[in-house]
Design a protein around this motif. Structure first.
Motif, PDB file in Angstrom:
ATOM      1  N   PHE A  51     -20.905   9.224  47.435  1.00  0.00           N
ATOM      2  CA  PHE A  51     -20.802   7.839  47.626  1.00  0.00           C
ATOM      3  C   PHE A  51     -22.319   7.460  48.512  1.00  0.00           C
ATOM      4  O   PHE A  51     -22.652   8.519  49.380  1.00  0.00           O
ATOM      5  CB  PHE A  51     -19.696   7.649  49.064  1.00  0.00           C
ATOM      6  N   LEU A  52     -22.552   6.665  47.680  1.00  0.00           N
ATOM      7  CA  LEU A  52     -23.644   6.082  47.381  1.00  0.00           C
ATOM      8  C   LEU A  52     -23.798   5.083  48.959  1.00  0.00           C
ATOM      9  O   LEU A  52     -22.836   3.755  48.459  1.00  0.00           O
ATOM     10  CB  LEU A  52     -24.501   5.228  46.061  1.00  0.00           C
ATOM     11  N   CYS A  53     -24.342   4.386  49.932  1.00  0.00           N
ATOM     12  CA  CYS A  53     -24.527   2.934  50.308  1.00  0.00           C
ATOM     13  C   CYS A  53     -26.250   2.740  50.200  1.00  0.00           C
ATOM     14  O   CYS A  53     -26.935   2.864  50.733  1.00  0.00           O
ATOM     15  CB  CYS A  53     -23.869   3.764  51.804  1.00  0.00           C
ATOM     16  N   LEU A  54     -25.722   1.522  49.730  1.00  0.00           N
ATOM     17  CA  LEU A  54     -27.521   0.296  49.710  1.00  0.00           C
ATOM     18  C   LEU A  54     -27.021  -0.382  51.199  1.00  0.00           C
ATOM     19  O   LEU A  54     -26.958  -1.235  51.176  1.00  0.00           O
ATOM     20  CB  LEU A  54     -27.073   0.032  48.713  1.00  0.00           C
ATOM     21  N   GLY A  55     -28.304   0.138  51.467  1.00  0.00           N
ATOM     22  CA  GLY A  55     -29.214  -0.899  52.482  1.00  0.00           C
ATOM     23  C   GLY A  55     -29.032  -0.894  53.697  1.00  0.00           C
ATOM     24  O   GLY A  55     -28.950  -1.538  54.646  1.00  0.00           O
ATOM     25  N   GLU A  56     -27.744  -0.081  53.967  1.00  0.00           N
ATOM     26  CA  GLU A  56     -27.386   0.842  55.623  1.00  0.00           C
ATOM     27  C   GLU A  56     -26.994   2.170  55.726  1.00  0.00           C
ATOM     28  O   GLU A  56     -26.679   2.826  54.780  1.00  0.00           O
ATOM     29  CB  GLU A  56     -25.760  -0.278  55.398  1.00  0.00           C
ATOM     30  N   GLN A  96     -27.335  10.407  55.947  1.00  0.00           N
ATOM     31  CA  GLN A  96     -28.919  11.267  54.526  1.00  0.00           C
ATOM     32  C   GLN A  96     -29.605  10.188  53.795  1.00  0.00           C
ATOM     33  O   GLN A  96     -28.418   9.685  52.720  1.00  0.00           O
ATOM     34  CB  GLN A  96     -27.748  12.018  54.034  1.00  0.00           C
ATOM     35  N   GLU A  97     -30.307  10.163  53.981  1.00  0.00           N
ATOM     36  CA  GLU A  97     -31.455   9.115  52.587  1.00  0.00           C
ATOM     37  C   GLU A  97     -32.318   9.821  51.965  1.00  0.00           C
ATOM     38  O   GLU A  97     -32.466  11.448  51.691  1.00  0.00           O
ATOM     39  CB  GLU A  97     -32.537   8.824  54.028  1.00  0.00           C
ATOM     40  N   ILE A  98     -31.433   8.777  50.422  1.00  0.00           N
ATOM     41  CA  ILE A  98     -32.762   9.506  48.768  1.00  0.00           C
ATOM     42  C   ILE A  98     -33.983   9.425  49.020  1.00  0.00           C
ATOM     43  O   ILE A  98     -33.809   7.893  49.570  1.00  0.00           O
ATOM     44  CB  ILE A  98     -31.222   8.653  47.802  1.00  0.00           C
ATOM     45  N   LEU A 126     -21.628  -3.289  52.734  1.00  0.00           N
ATOM     46  CA  LEU A 126     -21.273  -4.260  52.014  1.00  0.00           C
ATOM     47  C   LEU A 126     -21.084  -3.448  50.998  1.00  0.00           C
ATOM     48  O   LEU A 126     -20.989  -4.677  49.995  1.00  0.00           O
ATOM     49  CB  LEU A 126     -22.884  -5.177  53.005  1.00  0.00           C
ATOM     50  N   ILE A 127     -22.946  -2.485  50.604  1.00  0.00           N
ATOM     51  CA  ILE A 127     -22.486  -2.245  49.288  1.00  0.00           C
ATOM     52  C   ILE A 127     -22.170  -0.852  49.432  1.00  0.00           C
ATOM     53  O   ILE A 127     -23.062   0.141  49.678  1.00  0.00           O
ATOM     54  CB  ILE A 127     -23.691  -2.559  47.937  1.00  0.00           C
ATOM     55  N   MET A 128     -20.779   0.173  48.709  1.00  0.00           N
ATOM     56  CA  MET A 128     -20.971   1.202  48.867  1.00  0.00           C
ATOM     57  C   MET A 128     -20.373   1.419  47.277  1.00  0.00           C
ATOM     58  O   MET A 128     -20.060   0.592  46.726  1.00  0.00           O
ATOM     59  CB  MET A 128     -19.863   1.755  49.433  1.00  0.00           C
ATOM     60  N   VAL A 129     -21.111   2.574  46.581  1.00  0.00           N
ATOM     61  CA  VAL A 129     -20.489   3.112  45.109  1.00  0.00           C
ATOM     62  C   VAL A 129     -20.449   4.461  45.123  1.00  0.00           C
ATOM     63  O   VAL A 129     -20.883   5.279  46.010  1.00  0.00           O
ATOM     64  CB  VAL A 129     -21.911   3.146  44.567  1.00  0.00           C
ATOM     65  N   GLU A 130     -19.007   4.858  44.936  1.00  0.00           N
ATOM     66  CA  GLU A 130     -18.600   6.344  44.556  1.00  0.00           C
ATOM     67  C   GLU A 130     -18.887   6.089  43.146  1.00  0.00           C
ATOM     68  O   GLU A 130     -18.821   6.142  41.988  1.00  0.00           O
ATOM     69  CB  GLU A 130     -16.660   6.135  44.775  1.00  0.00           C
ATOM     70  N   VAL A 131     -19.953   8.063  43.262  1.00  0.00           N
ATOM     71  CA  VAL A 131     -19.454   8.354  41.421  1.00  0.00           C
ATOM     72  C   VAL A 131     -18.627   9.708  41.555  1.00  0.00           C
ATOM     73  O   VAL A 131     -19.097  10.942  42.421  1.00  0.00           O
ATOM     74  CB  VAL A 131     -20.679   8.387  41.252  1.00  0.00           C
ATOM     75  N   VAL A 132     -17.700   9.976  40.474  1.00  0.00           N
ATOM     76  CA  VAL A 132     -16.871  10.656  39.853  1.00  0.00           C
ATOM     77  C   VAL A 132     -17.095  11.195  39.376  1.00  0.00           C
ATOM     78  O   VAL A 132     -18.159  11.113  38.596  1.00  0.00           O
ATOM     79  CB  VAL A 132     -15.596  10.121  39.914  1.00  0.00           C
ATOM     80  N   ILE A 133     -18.264  12.649  39.354  1.00  0.00           N
ATOM     81  CA  ILE A 133     -18.508  13.351  37.980  1.00  0.00           C
ATOM     82  C   ILE A 133     -17.402  14.368  37.217  1.00  0.00           C
ATOM     83  O   ILE A 133     -16.609  14.964  38.093  1.00  0.00           O
ATOM     84  CB  ILE A 133     -18.929  15.354  39.049  1.00  0.00           C
ATOM     85  N   THR A 134     -16.816  13.174  36.128  1.00  0.00           N
ATOM     86  CA  THR A 134     -15.239  13.867  35.506  1.00  0.00           C
ATOM     87  C   THR A 134     -15.296  15.419  35.276  1.00  0.00           C
ATOM     88  O   THR A 134     -14.101  15.457  35.085  1.00  0.00           O
ATOM     89  CB  THR A 134     -15.214  13.025  34.459  1.00  0.00           C
ATOM     90  N   SER A 135     -16.602  16.081  34.822  1.00  0.00           N
ATOM     91  CA  SER A 135     -15.973  17.389  34.624  1.00  0.00           C
ATOM     92  C   SER A 135     -15.676  17.894  35.789  1.00  0.00           C
ATOM     93  O   SER A 135     -14.715  18.697  35.169  1.00  0.00           O
ATOM     94  CB  SER A 135     -17.574  18.143  34.379  1.00  0.00           C
ATOM     95  N   LEU A 136     -16.496  17.742  36.928  1.00  0.00           N
ATOM     96  CA  LEU A 136     -15.740  18.617  37.977  1.00  0.00           C
ATOM     97  C   LEU A 136     -14.432  18.282  38.195  1.00  0.00           C
ATOM     98  O   LEU A 136     -13.334  18.899  39.076  1.00  0.00           O
ATOM     99  CB  LEU A 136     -16.786  17.958  39.421  1.00  0.00           C
ATOM    100  N   GLU A 137     -14.355  16.796  38.496  1.00  0.00           N
ATOM    101  CA  GLU A 137     -12.524  16.189  38.663  1.00  0.00           C
ATOM    102  C   GLU A 137     -12.115  16.880  37.722  1.00  0.00           C
ATOM    103  O   GLU A 137     -10.535  17.216  38.822  1.00  0.00           O
ATOM    104  CB  GLU A 137     -12.319  14.486  38.245  1.00  0.00           C
ATOM    105  N   ILE A 138     -12.145  17.437  36.635  1.00  0.00           N
ATOM    106  CA  ILE A 138     -11.086  17.809  35.641  1.00  0.00           C
ATOM    107  C   ILE A 138     -10.555  18.749  35.400  1.00  0.00           C
ATOM    108  O   ILE A 138      -9.198  19.872  36.087  1.00  0.00           O
ATOM    109  CB  ILE A 138     -11.179  17.431  34.365  1.00  0.00           C
TER     110      ILE A 138
END
Length: 371
Positions: free
Chosen positions: A312-317, A277-279, A331-343
């Motif tokens: 979860f975002l993956c850059l370059g791969e 799934q490409e952005i 090589l690069i993975m970024v996890e983004v937690v939406i805190t209001s939803l987590e709560i």
């Protein structure tokens, strides 16, 4: 003897009249509209005086237990206004010179010539903050939903309670991994979202005045021992260019890349679907709707799995990997937690724990909170 909590409408009028708080003042002669400074904490000119009114309400209302957390004070104050039907008529929080919001007094409440309320304010206090029990009554409705209380109605109430809409307020917890090793974690307090960039000289998030997004720099790969990995990671970072946006528009979380390097996303670091799934670089691409998450909570109450509160975002791969290579090989993975939803998710899991009969289901839910 415990002190009773003040009524917001009476308290707020007294504070505005006092002139104690810089920037808090009436904006019309009828004293039915007023201005509140609304400066983001990441602005370089932010100061303690910007949050005095929020802090004062936190103190007198009893919602100031998280000492020093100005974002919580602001959110609680805003929730209190909404609960009492104050209407925001101007949103200038991104104004460069004077960030502020203008609110209108509730239509059902007027003031007589003596400055006293001519209609008694209901003895209802503002909703408690979301991090405490803000949504518990709504969760109880979910667990006890009957035909007379349709789930669609409850969905709408949850969206309203969480303030899902053009002014959705949340935080983003951003964790960066280089080949599975966490190299940074930052909490961004900006309801508009953020932009991932590579600016090694930037040590903490900064506000981009043009877009309203917070700029978050990925760390330099200087700590990576494997030289080949370090070189490839640096190549991706150098091509990040203007960055990668993850923002909020209405009730939608969108993504858009601005640099040369491609970016991919998923709801899980364990995604083995093989369907990448490409952005998009051409336009804002919807990634997630808050409404879908609330619907996931409803499904969870019905015995299904609870929805994700992370991206979860993956850059370059490519991601998910077409060959099912695990996330910690990227090589690069970024996890983004939406805190209001987590709560809300944690509250739903905790609220339903006593009614869950299956140990396996409980374990799977705990795993999903992580992943």
């Amino acid at each position: 003897m415990a002190h009773s909590k003040p009524l917001l409408i009476q308290w707020l009028r007294t504070q505005i009249d006092s002139g104690t708080y810089p920037g808090v003042h009436w904006t019309n002669q009828q004293e039915t509209e007023f201005c509140i400074p609304w400066k983001h904490a990441l602005r370089q000119d932010a100061s303690d005086t910007d949050i005095l009114i929020f802090k004062a309400w936190a103190k007198v209302s009893g919602n100031g237990r998280i000492q020093g957390d100005a974002s919580v004070w602001k959110r609680n104050f805003r929730s209190a206004l909404r609960a009492k039907k104050f209407k925001m008529i101007a949103d200038n929080k991104n104004d460069t010179a004077n960030p502020h919001k203008v609110f209108r007094w509730p239509d059902s409440t007027s003031v007589d010539s003596a400055g006293l309320l001519s209609q008694h304010e209901p003895d209802l206090y503002e909703s408690p903050p979301l991090h405490e029990i803000h949504v518990v009554p709504f969760l109880e409705d979910l667990y006890c939903a009957e035909e007379s209380n349709p789930k669609e109605d409850i969905l709408q109430r949850c969206l309203q309670e969480m303030n899902i809409g053009p002014e959705t307020e949340t935080q983003f917890r951003i964790s960066v991994y280089y080949r599975g090793e966490k190299v940074s974690e930052q909490l961004v307090d900006n309801e508009a979202g953020f932009r991932l960039v590579y600016r090694p000289q930037m040590t903490e998030p900064m506000m981009d005045k043009e877009s309203g997004l917070s700029l978050v720099s990925l760390p330099s790969p200087t700590t990576i021992r494997d030289q080949t990995q370090a070189k490839l990671t640096q190549c991706i970072l150098d091509k990040l260019g203007e960055g990668l946006d993850l923002g909020v528009s209405g009730d939608i979380i969108y993504g858009q890349r601005r640099g040369e390097i491609k970016a991919f996303w998923s709801f899980s670091q364990f995604d083995q679907s093989g369907q990448k799934q490409e952005i998009s670089k051409l336009q804002r691409q919807p990634l997630y709707q808050f409404r879908d998450f609330i619907q996931g909570i409803l499904d969870f109450i019905g015995g299904k799995a609870c929805g994700p509160c992370s991206l979860f975002l993956c850059l370059g791969e490519k991601w998910p990997d077409p060959d099912n290579r695990p996330w910690n090989k990227k090589l690069i993975m970024v996890e983004v937690v939406i805190t209001s939803l987590e709560i809300l998710k944690n509250l739903a899991v905790e609220g339903g724990a006593s009614s869950l009969q299956s140990v396996e289901l409980q374990l799977s839910l705990e795993e999903m909170v992580i992943g």
